[in-house]
Motif scaffolding. Structure first.
Motif, short mmCIF file in Angstrom:
data_model
loop_
_atom_site.label_atom_id
_atom_site.label_comp_id
_atom_site.label_asym_id
_atom_site.label_seq_id
_atom_site.Cartn_x
_atom_site.Cartn_y
_atom_site.Cartn_z
N GLU A 1 0.85 -1.19 0.00
CA GLU A 1 0.00 0.00 0.00
C GLU A 1 0.89 1.24 0.00
O GLU A 1 1.92 1.26 0.70
N LEU B 1 0.46 3.82 1.62
CA LEU B 1 0.55 4.22 3.02
C LEU B 1 1.71 3.52 3.73
O LEU B 1 2.48 4.14 4.48
N GLU C 1 5.14 4.71 2.58
CA GLU C 1 5.44 6.04 3.12
C GLU C 1 5.76 5.97 4.61
O GLU C 1 6.75 6.54 5.09
N GLU C 2 4.94 5.23 5.36
CA GLU C 2 5.12 5.21 6.82
C GLU C 2 6.35 4.40 7.25
O GLU C 2 6.97 4.70 8.26
N HIS D 1 -6.99 4.53 10.81
CA HIS D 1 -7.34 4.99 9.47
C HIS D 1 -8.83 4.80 9.19
O HIS D 1 -9.42 3.78 9.59
#
Ligand SMILES: C[S@@+](CC[C@H](N)C(=O)[O-])C[C@H]1O[C@@H](n2cnc3c(N)ncnc32)[C@H](O)[C@@H]1O
Length: 275
Positions: A40, A42, A45-46, A235
């Motif tokens: 993902e 997300l 990035e995280e 989320h």
């Protein structure tokens, strides 16, 4: 350790799922071979950069996410209790030319199967509900992390897992225990003859068992094992259509219709093992 009847049933079903999933559009093996990532946006990035880092993926299924981290520059190891998943992961690694090591082991026995430690330990979507004991799981996470190493997880939210599958739309009902109990959420088991991949193929091993784990139980256990939490995000979106009532946004993520602020659907956490 001898396997209990619940985990044995889950293993039989996961073994059977592998071939169905490998051929499914849901997993998209051909797209992966053509260079697509299964991670993902997300979590990429995280997590931050994994370039040059050793990474252990716990409960890796047939390794698509594991090998996607390899494409991001990590030296990857995937671990799963399904021998057919591990076999398929090795095949995928060979056929795609993306290097990875794959180890077959029941999660709680992993230190006996794998003598190494890692810069990064990762757990992806749909993993924790298969584990009866969250404190045992964090021991494994802590065991494999080097001092200063990073643990990252993106998972379905425990309150989402506790919902009644049969609720067609709002108001949603809680059906299963949110907290961990000494029995699975469904002591009689789920009976499902198809997998979530939506291929319509029938399985022989229809029964499986899941466990709830409250967010506080999970996070406190991680702290107790010596991890320093950098963030815990809840989320409003879900990476897959976990319930039929979910609606898809332009970003390909699924949401609660009308009132997306009412319910968390996934959570993510990044933590560092204190030196
Ligand atoms: C939904 S997959 C998670 C991987 C990835 N996010 C995906 O969607 O393909 C869950 C994985 O957990 C593994 N698993 C379940 N219980 C396990 C256990 N007790 N020990 C090790 N692996 C386990 C299953 O074999 C399966 O491959």
């Amino acid at each position: 350790m001898p396997m209990d009847e619940y985990s044995a049933a889950n293993l039989a079903q996961w073994d059977e799922r592998v071939d169905i999933h490998y051929r499914s559009d849901f997993y998209g093996v051909e797209r992966f071979k053509a260079g697509e990532t299964t991670l993902e946006p997300l979590e990429r990035e995280e997590m931050g950069s994994v370039e040059g880092k050793s990474l252990l993926h716990l409960q890796c299924h047939f390794g698509m996410d594991t090998l996607s981290w390899a494409r991001e520059g990590a030296d990857v190891t995937g671990l799963d209790f399904s021998p057919l998943a591990i076999e398929a992961a090795r095949k995928l690694s060979n056929e795609s030319g993306v290097p990875g090591r794959f180890v077959e082991s029941e999660l709680y026995d992993a230190p006996e199967a794998l003598d190494a430690n890692f810069d990064v330990v990762y757990t992806g979507l749909g993993a924790l509900c298969w584990l009866p004991d969250i404190r045992g799981w964090v021991q494994i996470v802590g065991h494999f992390l080097k001092p200063g190493g990073v643990f990252y997880i993106l998972e379905g939210h425990p309150i989402m897992w506790a919902l009644d599958d049969d609720t067609p739309e709002e108001p949603m009902h809680i059906r299963w225990p949110y907290f961990e109990t000494d029995q699975p959420q469904n002591p009689e088991g789920w009976d499902d003859d198809e997998t979530y991949s939506g291929t319509g193929e029938k399985m022989q091993n229809t029964r499986s068992y899941n466990w709830g784990h409250g967010l506080g139980e999970i996070v406190t256990a991680l702290i107790d094992v010596g991890l320093k939490i950098e963030f815990l995000h809840e989320h409003k979106t879900c990476a897959w259509r976990a319930y039929p009532w979910m609606v898809k946004g332009d970003d390909d993520l699924w949401r609660v219709p009308n009132h997306p602020d009412r319910l968390p659907l996934m959570w993510s956490l990044r933590a560092v093992k204190e030196a």
